[in-house]
Design a protein around this motif. Structure first.
Motif, PDB file in Angstrom:
ATOM      1  N   LYS A 258      35.962  37.087  48.303  1.00 15.52           N
ATOM      2  CA  LYS A 258      35.794  36.755  46.890  1.00 15.52           C
ATOM      3  C   LYS A 258      37.027  37.145  46.072  1.00 15.52           C
ATOM      4  O   LYS A 258      37.375  36.478  45.102  1.00 15.52           O
ATOM      5  CB  LYS A 258      34.543  37.452  46.347  1.00 15.52           C
ATOM      6  N   LEU A 259      37.721  38.206  46.487  1.00 20.69           N
ATOM      7  CA  LEU A 259      38.911  38.648  45.772  1.00 20.69           C
ATOM      8  C   LEU A 259      40.070  37.671  45.889  1.00 20.69           C
ATOM      9  O   LEU A 259      41.066  37.812  45.206  1.00 20.69           O
ATOM     10  CB  LEU A 259      39.351  40.024  46.277  1.00 20.69           C
TER      11      LEU A 259
ATOM     12  N   ASN B  51      40.742  34.703  40.468  1.00 17.16           N
ATOM     13  CA  ASN B  51      41.344  36.021  40.613  1.00 17.16           C
ATOM     14  C   ASN B  51      42.861  35.958  40.696  1.00 17.16           C
ATOM     15  O   ASN B  51      43.535  36.924  40.361  1.00 17.16           O
ATOM     16  CB  ASN B  51      40.754  36.756  41.816  1.00 17.16           C
TER      17      ASN B  51
ATOM     18  N   THR C 288      39.892  34.290  45.337  1.00 20.56           N
ATOM     19  CA  THR C 288      39.649  33.033  44.640  1.00 20.56           C
ATOM     20  C   THR C 288      40.753  32.712  43.640  1.00 20.56           C
ATOM     21  O   THR C 288      41.500  33.580  43.204  1.00 20.56           O
ATOM     22  CB  THR C 288      38.304  33.070  43.887  1.00 20.56           C
TER      23      THR C 288
ATOM     24  N   VAL D  32      43.916  36.256  37.238  1.00 23.51           N
ATOM     25  CA  VAL D  32      43.832  37.667  36.856  1.00 23.51           C
ATOM     26  C   VAL D  32      45.036  38.404  37.423  1.00 23.51           C
ATOM     27  O   VAL D  32      45.651  39.230  36.745  1.00 23.51           O
ATOM     28  CB  VAL D  32      42.514  38.307  37.350  1.00 23.51           C
ATOM     29  N   TRP D  33      45.398  38.108  38.669  1.00 23.59           N
ATOM     30  CA  TRP D  33      46.550  38.740  39.302  1.00 23.59           C
ATOM     31  C   TRP D  33      47.822  38.471  38.489  1.00 23.59           C
ATOM     32  O   TRP D  33      48.609  39.375  38.239  1.00 23.59           O
ATOM     33  CB  TRP D  33      46.734  38.247  40.731  1.00 23.59           C
TER      34      TRP D  33
ATOM     35  N   MET E 282      43.173  43.989  45.179  1.00 25.38           N
ATOM     36  CA  MET E 282      43.398  42.602  45.607  1.00 25.38           C
ATOM     37  C   MET E 282      44.420  42.532  46.741  1.00 25.38           C
ATOM     38  O   MET E 282      44.269  41.728  47.668  1.00 25.38           O
ATOM     39  CB  MET E 282      43.820  41.743  44.424  1.00 25.38           C
TER      40      MET E 282
END
Length: 126
Positions: free
Chosen positions: A18-19, A24, A21, A27-28, A116
């Motif tokens: 999930k991390l 994300n 996707t 977000v990263w 992550m």
């Protein structure tokens, strides 16, 4: 033979996946944009660069704990780094998988690397 996985292992694997996707990754990129030392390319590049920066210590610690020759560990670290840089989420190389699993067990998040980035290594160790 089929692999039997515990519920806890299955949940851990699902969480790590999930991390990865696309949401994300956005977000990263936000996270990386406010930190000069973090590559914007993604957590896989951050994981690889952390391995390269700490290569000497990783080789010594891993060789000692896994009872391998340092040159064997160094080769596996190079392969792991190359695999991470491709963005792959699987590997058929037993040395890479075994090293990724070992690093996942030894690593402390967030002291050693962010969640992550660590998830990219965790996935390769499964």
């Amino acid at each position: 033979p089929p692999q039997i996985q515990s519920n806890a292992d299955a949940c851990e694997a699902a969480e790590a996946t999930k991390l990865l996707t696309d949401a994300n990754l956005d977000v990263w990129r936000q996270y990386a944009s406010s930190r000069d030392h973090v590559p914007e390319d993604g957590p896989h590049v951050d994981a690889a660069s952390t391995i390269v920066r700490n290569r000497e210590a990783l080789v010594k610690d891993t060789a000692k704990r896994m009872e391998f020759e340092e040159r064997h560990v160094d080769e596996a670290l190079r392969k792991l780094t190359a695999t991470l840089l491709t963005g792959a989420t699987t590997t058929h190389d037993d040395d890479v998988r075994q090293l990724a699993e070992f690093l996942d067990d030894r690593m402390c998040v967030p002291r050693d690397m962010g969640a992550m980035s660590a998830a990219r290594i965790k996935i390769l160790g499964q």
